[in-house]
Motif scaffolding. Structure first.
Motif, short mmCIF file in Angstrom:
data_model
loop_
_atom_site.label_atom_id
_atom_site.label_comp_id
_atom_site.label_asym_id
_atom_site.label_seq_id
_atom_site.Cartn_x
_atom_site.Cartn_y
_atom_site.Cartn_z
N HIS A 4 43.02 45.06 55.91
CA HIS A 4 43.68 43.98 55.16
C HIS A 4 43.53 42.61 55.70
N ARG A 21 46.19 47.10 48.10
CA ARG A 21 45.78 48.25 47.38
C ARG A 21 44.22 48.76 47.83
N ILE A 22 43.51 48.04 47.70
CA ILE A 22 41.96 48.35 48.05
C ILE A 22 41.72 48.77 49.53
N ALA A 61 36.07 47.82 46.17
CA ALA A 61 37.03 48.03 45.21
C ALA A 61 37.19 49.18 44.46
N ASP A 68 43.92 37.98 45.68
CA ASP A 68 45.43 38.41 45.66
C ASP A 68 45.85 39.04 46.83
N ARG A 122 37.98 53.18 44.42
CA ARG A 122 39.12 53.86 45.15
C ARG A 122 38.38 55.14 45.62
N ASP A 182 50.09 52.13 47.78
CA ASP A 182 49.94 53.14 47.08
C ASP A 182 51.50 53.51 46.78
N PRO A 211 39.23 40.62 44.99
CA PRO A 211 40.01 39.62 44.58
C PRO A 211 40.60 38.63 45.78
N SER A 216 48.29 41.24 47.25
CA SER A 216 48.56 42.61 46.85
C SER A 216 47.63 43.43 46.32
N GLN A 217 46.51 42.87 45.72
CA GLN A 217 45.40 43.46 45.22
C GLN A 217 44.41 44.12 46.57
N LEU A 218 44.42 43.10 47.49
CA LEU A 218 43.73 43.55 48.56
C LEU A 218 44.33 44.53 49.45
#
Length: 299
Positions: A103, A34-35, A83, A28, A85, A154, A26, A30-32
């Motif tokens: 990141h 979390r990845i 992507a 985004d 987990r 997380d 992605p 925030s999504q990156l």
């Protein structure tokens, strides 16, 4: 010009021949984050995740300076898409610097200007101690530069530390970049014993000398040079924990404002290019926590 500079990969953040692994990620932030969080585990998080790090990974993973090598470690342990987990046993065993650098690599690939920032966080525990830490600073089109801590992406980790803010918008009074920490000590009377890798009772890595080293790391990061936290150059004479000589203190009094507040891109670039003490040399001394000191030539 500065945004284009930070949207391009550095030597350290470039995924190189493994860039195909970024396909489908992605855009985004925030999504990156979390990845990133789900690919890495901190050296000190074994107990938190109910996991015991193998000794070789504990000692060696975080000596990996470059994202392409971090990716090689990851895919050798689990060849799944990035992507997905990872189980703690399959994660890269790193430090805050590795979270922030990976990141940044993802963000830069997505065209989002990003840079790592070295400084001190007050949200890992209580007692008012500001612990040595590295976060991401990324560009938001509406609000400008924001601090993000992918290590907190997380909710399980966020809850463990009782963090009460959005990890994608870390308040600047909760994470002080190194120049701000220096100025807090020198200009505002903050206790130097409350800034460091650990409190004074646990060792010598605290106070003005330690903060000055963070200033060098932060200026380097603003110039897209992102070495290990224990890669050292330009040290004033003396041992860890010893007071800085007065000429060195006055020197960092002049440097700190350049890496504080709304950083001037031109000023940070000029200072790094022209000052032999601050500029990262081709060969640095690496004081690896487990593996001992060595001289390392950077790419």
């Amino acid at each position: 010009m500065s945004l284009a500079f930070y949207a391009a990969q550095s030597t350290f953040s470039d995924p190189g021949e493994l860039v195909a692994r970024y396909a489908g990620l992605p855009h985004d932030p925030s999504q990156l984050a979390r990845i990133t969080r789900d690919l890495l585990i901190h050296r000190l998080e074994g107990d938190l995740f109910g996991h015991t790090h193998p000794v070789d990974r504990l000692h060696d993973d975080a000596e990996t300076r470059y994202v392409d090598d971090i990716l090689r470690v990851l895919v050798s342990r689990d060849d799944a898409p990035l992507a997905r987990r990872r189980a703690p046993a399959d994660r890269f065993v790193g430090t805050c610097r590795d979270f922030a650098l990976l990141h940044c690599s993802f963000l830069r690939h997505a065209g989002v200007p990003a840079r790592t920032r070295s400084g001190f966080a007050d949200y890992f525990g209580d007692g008012g101690f500001h612990v040595d830490h590295v976060v991401t600073e990324y560009w938001d089109g509406e609000r400008g530069w924001l601090l993000a801590d992918p290590e907190l992406a997380d909710p399980f980790v966020t809850g463990h530390w009782n963090v009460d803010f959005d990890p994608m918008d870390v308040p600047r009074d909760r994470f002080l970049v190194a120049g701000e920490a220096w100025r807090a000590i020198r200009e505002e009377g903050a206790d130097p014993e409350t800034f460091g890798l650990h409190p004074p009772a646990q060792g010598p890595f605290w106070g003005e000398r330690f903060v000055s080293g963070n200033i060098r790391l932060d200026l380097a990061a603003l110039n897209k040079v992102e070495p290990l936290l224990w890669d050292v150059w330009g040290e004033a004479e003396g041992e860890p924990g010893e007071p800085l000589p007065e000429p060195a203190r006055l020197f960092y009094d002049r440097v700190a404002p350049v890496v504080s507040g709304d950083v001037s891109f031109d000023a940070a670039r000029k200072l790094f290019a022209e000052d032999d003490v601050l500029r990262t040399p081709k060969t640095v001394t690496c004081y690896a926590p487990f593996n001992g000191p060595s001289r390392v030539t950077l790419r």
